[in-house]
Design a protein around this motif. Structure first.
Motif, PDB file in Angstrom:
ATOM      1  N   VAL A  73      -7.569   1.868 -17.327  1.00  0.00           N
ATOM      2  CA  VAL A  73      -6.617   0.641 -16.981  1.00  0.00           C
ATOM      3  C   VAL A  73      -7.278  -0.690 -17.149  1.00  0.00           C
ATOM      4  O   VAL A  73      -6.781  -1.710 -17.581  1.00  0.00           O
ATOM      5  CB  VAL A  73      -5.993   0.850 -15.722  1.00  0.00           C
ATOM      6  N   PHE A  74      -8.519  -0.490 -16.802  1.00  0.00           N
ATOM      7  CA  PHE A  74      -9.152  -2.024 -16.572  1.00  0.00           C
ATOM      8  C   PHE A  74      -9.452  -2.359 -18.293  1.00  0.00           C
ATOM      9  O   PHE A  74      -9.169  -3.528 -18.718  1.00  0.00           O
ATOM     10  CB  PHE A  74     -10.800  -1.709 -16.216  1.00  0.00           C
ATOM     11  N   LEU A  89      -2.914  -3.110 -10.116  1.00  0.00           N
ATOM     12  CA  LEU A  89      -2.766  -1.690 -10.526  1.00  0.00           C
ATOM     13  C   LEU A  89      -3.839  -0.879  -9.962  1.00  0.00           C
ATOM     14  O   LEU A  89      -3.460   0.422  -9.389  1.00  0.00           O
ATOM     15  CB  LEU A  89      -2.932  -1.630 -11.922  1.00  0.00           C
ATOM     16  N   ASN A  90      -5.019  -1.300  -9.295  1.00  0.00           N
ATOM     17  CA  ASN A  90      -5.996  -0.308  -8.891  1.00  0.00           C
ATOM     18  C   ASN A  90      -5.511   0.062  -7.522  1.00  0.00           C
ATOM     19  O   ASN A  90      -5.727   1.212  -7.202  1.00  0.00           O
ATOM     20  CB  ASN A  90      -7.116  -1.539  -8.538  1.00  0.00           C
ATOM     21  N   PRO A  91      -5.011  -0.786  -6.573  1.00  0.00           N
ATOM     22  CA  PRO A  91      -4.490   0.144  -5.238  1.00  0.00           C
ATOM     23  C   PRO A  91      -3.189   1.053  -5.698  1.00  0.00           C
ATOM     24  O   PRO A  91      -3.321   2.092  -4.912  1.00  0.00           O
ATOM     25  CB  PRO A  91      -3.728  -0.974  -4.522  1.00  0.00           C
ATOM     26  N   VAL A  92      -2.531   0.810  -6.799  1.00  0.00           N
ATOM     27  CA  VAL A  92      -1.375   1.996  -7.085  1.00  0.00           C
ATOM     28  C   VAL A  92      -2.246   3.201  -7.626  1.00  0.00           C
ATOM     29  O   VAL A  92      -1.613   4.244  -7.115  1.00  0.00           O
ATOM     30  CB  VAL A  92      -0.442   1.313  -8.063  1.00  0.00           C
ATOM     31  N   ILE A  93      -3.247   2.724  -8.263  1.00  0.00           N
ATOM     32  CA  ILE A  93      -3.787   4.175  -8.881  1.00  0.00           C
ATOM     33  C   ILE A  93      -4.429   5.015  -7.572  1.00  0.00           C
ATOM     34  O   ILE A  93      -4.343   6.266  -7.500  1.00  0.00           O
ATOM     35  CB  ILE A  93      -5.045   3.680  -9.729  1.00  0.00           C
ATOM     36  N   TYR A  94      -5.035   4.057  -6.600  1.00  0.00           N
ATOM     37  CA  TYR A  94      -5.762   4.996  -5.753  1.00  0.00           C
ATOM     38  C   TYR A  94      -4.576   5.784  -4.874  1.00  0.00           C
ATOM     39  O   TYR A  94      -4.830   6.659  -4.336  1.00  0.00           O
ATOM     40  CB  TYR A  94      -6.722   4.107  -4.834  1.00  0.00           C
ATOM     41  N   ALA A  95      -3.424   5.060  -4.488  1.00  0.00           N
ATOM     42  CA  ALA A  95      -2.432   5.561  -3.853  1.00  0.00           C
ATOM     43  C   ALA A  95      -1.991   6.934  -4.627  1.00  0.00           C
ATOM     44  O   ALA A  95      -1.354   7.760  -3.825  1.00  0.00           O
ATOM     45  CB  ALA A  95      -1.380   4.567  -3.674  1.00  0.00           C
TER      46      ALA A  95
END
Length: 111
Positions: free
Chosen positions: A52-53, A90-96
């Motif tokens: 994603v990055f 998007l990083n918090p969404v991925i971890y969630a």
């Protein structure tokens, strides 16, 4: 980006080492199998974060790497800057998506 790649490579090598250690030992306890699953899940999550990055940052830097002139007045540059900011969202969404404990923590923070 380089740090993400180094962490990913270390996580993958550790997952492989764990897998070979579990296969070599004759005593396979549930703890070692759980550790293997946990490390593989962490490596997968990190891989998704790195992809994603790269998807968010490569469109912004590719014209500069190709040697083209980058102008701030270009209408596409505002979209590319927005895409850069999207990576942080998007990083918090991925971890969630990958970790239920992260979802519970976010739910407790928000409510």
């Amino acid at each position: 980006m380089v740090l993400y790649m180094r962490v990913f490579m270390v996580a993958v090598s550790q997952a492989r080492a764990m897998r070979s250690h579990v296969a070599a030992s004759t005593l396979q306890h549930s703890k070692s199998v759980t550790a293997k699953k946990s490390e593989l899940k962490a490596a997968t999550t990190l891989g998704v974060v790195v992809v994603v990055f790269l998807m968010c940052f490569c469109p912004f830097y590719s014209p500069a790497l190709a040697g083209q002139d980058t102008e701030e007045s270009n209408s596409s540059s505002s979209f590319l800057v927005w895409l850069l900011y999207c990576n942080s969202c998007l990083n918090p969404v991925i971890y969630a998506f990958f970790y239920p404990w992260f979802r519970k923590a976010i739910k407790l923070i928000v409510t």
